[in-house]
Enzyme design. Structure first.
Site, PDB file in Angstrom:
ATOM      1  N   PHE A   1       0.819  -1.209   0.000  1.00  0.00           N
ATOM      2  CA  PHE A   1       0.000   0.000   0.000  1.00  0.00           C
ATOM      3  C   PHE A   1       0.855   1.261   0.000  1.00  0.00           C
ATOM      4  O   PHE A   1       0.456   2.288  -0.544  1.00  0.00           O
ATOM      5  CB  PHE A   1      -0.943  -0.001   1.205  1.00  0.00           C
ATOM      6  CG  PHE A   1      -2.011   1.059   1.123  1.00  0.00           C
ATOM      7  CD1 PHE A   1      -3.013   0.974   0.170  1.00  0.00           C
ATOM      8  CD2 PHE A   1      -2.005   2.134   1.989  1.00  0.00           C
ATOM      9  CE1 PHE A   1      -4.002   1.947   0.081  1.00  0.00           C
ATOM     10  CE2 PHE A   1      -2.983   3.115   1.915  1.00  0.00           C
ATOM     11  CZ  PHE A   1      -3.982   3.020   0.954  1.00  0.00           C
ATOM     12  N   TYR A   2       2.026   1.200   0.637  1.00  0.00           N
ATOM     13  CA  TYR A   2       2.940   2.353   0.596  1.00  0.00           C
ATOM     14  C   TYR A   2       3.237   2.745  -0.850  1.00  0.00           C
ATOM     15  O   TYR A   2       3.115   3.905  -1.236  1.00  0.00           O
ATOM     16  CB  TYR A   2       4.235   2.022   1.341  1.00  0.00           C
ATOM     17  CG  TYR A   2       5.363   2.994   1.068  1.00  0.00           C
ATOM     18  CD1 TYR A   2       5.273   4.325   1.466  1.00  0.00           C
ATOM     19  CD2 TYR A   2       6.518   2.581   0.401  1.00  0.00           C
ATOM     20  CE1 TYR A   2       6.307   5.208   1.211  1.00  0.00           C
ATOM     21  CE2 TYR A   2       7.548   3.461   0.140  1.00  0.00           C
ATOM     22  CZ  TYR A   2       7.447   4.781   0.550  1.00  0.00           C
ATOM     23  OH  TYR A   2       8.460   5.669   0.295  1.00  0.00           O
TER      24      TYR A   2
END
Length: 334
Positions: free
Chosen positions: A150-151
């Protein structure tokens, strides 16, 4: 120039601010000084910047609209946006922190730059956006639509958001994909910091993927030089851009993306050997499988950076690691 730098208390932000101040620019630093890692090292960085007369600082959260609008009240020639929720592994357990810092706060910054008619916004992206891509070296002109955590997805979203503002409001934007930055004043949650501390304390270090993966480790001073040179040169529209064969790194809008990496990947084992040599101690290694979300290898194609801004990172891992170890021993009185 007058430059607003977000993330000023952070690892890269601190070094960028110091570089700008030393060349005579006026710098307004912004940071939330949160506790993602030890705030004491952030305060220590800020104390160095505070020694410069032309440095001012505002503490607050860029996701807060009122704070961000107020922070941008002073006229600025450039904005360098380095504030973000960092960390690949933390995004697996607390994705909402990335929504607040990397999506909402970035939108606030874009809006402030738009309404204040900032001449150029330069912002941090990451090599993590290359995700499942295994075509080496990574080029900005390749597609990056398969992030593995997700980063990376949040940073890729930043690039797309920046393009929309460049297109709609003619806001010049430059995104910089950093490749595994290390060096003095680094983050305590990163491998070099953890390895150095554990080796000195005689504790095991966790070596993921059994040390087989490679990284394009990039020394922080090389990153800073690339950031400042890119910021100084305002992004321009690419007149040769073709909508039927779109280049992801440029546009008809004043938008561009650069890799900033050392263009010389080394294995994790080689990196550990450099730390051992600098410390004159052997590491106790605990070998583990590749972690979820990690990519096996990174390798930056920096030909566009060289062509556009005339700079290529060049600090070797051996030299950079030694400089970090020297700083670590001095800072922690080891």
């Amino acid at each position: 120039m007058r430059v607003l730098v977000t993330g000023a208390a952070g690892f890269i932000g601190f070094h960028v601010c110091k570089y700008l101040l030393e060349r005579g620019d006026q710098v307004l630093g912004i940071d939330s000084v949160n506790d993602y890692y030890d705030p004491l090292i952030k305060r220590a960085r800020l104390s160095i910047l505070d020694a410069f007369e032309q440095f001012s600082f505002r503490e607050g959260n860029l996701a807060d609209e009122a704070f961000t609008q107020h922070a941008f009240d002073e006229p600025q020639d450039r904005v360098i946006h380095l504030a973000a929720q960092a960390g690949v592994r933390y995004s697996l357990v607390n994705p909402m922190a990335y929504v607040e810092s990397n999506i909402i706060a970035f939108t606030r910054v874009l809006e402030a730059c738009r309404h204040r008619e900032i001449a150029h916004l330069t912002y941090a992206s990451t090599s993590s956006v290359y995700g499942a891509n295994t075509s080496m070296p990574f080029s900005e002109h390749q597609g990056v639509d398969h992030p593995l955590q997700f980063y990376a997805a949040s940073k890729r979203a930043n690039e797309l958001m920046a393009h929309s503002y460049s297109h709609l409001f003619a806001l010049p934007t430059t995104g910089l994909r950093f490749f595994t930055v290390y060096g003095p004043w680094g983050r305590p949650d990163m491998a070099l910091f953890l390895f150095t501390r554990n080796i000195l304390e005689g504790k095991p270090i966790q070596v993921f993927n059994h040390g087989r993966h490679t990284r394009d480790f990039t020394y922080v001073a090389d990153i800073v030089e690339g950031v400042v040179r890119a910021s100084d040169q305002i992004a321009q529209a690419n007149p040769l851009w073709q909508s039927d064969d779109p280049d992801p790194a440029t546009s008809r809008a004043p938008f561009r993306i650069f890799n900033i990496g050392n263009n010389a990947p080394v294995s994790l084992i080689t990196y550990i050997e450099a730390i051992e040599q600098a410390l004159d101690r052997k590491a106790i290694q605990e070998h583990l499988p590749l972690q979820a979300g990690d990519v096996p290898d990174t390798f930056a194609d920096v030909s566009t950076l060289v062509e556009q801004v005339g700079y290529k990172p060049s600090t070797s891992v051996q030299v950079g690691v030694q400089r970090f170890v020297d700083w670590y021993r001095n800072y922690y009185k080891v």
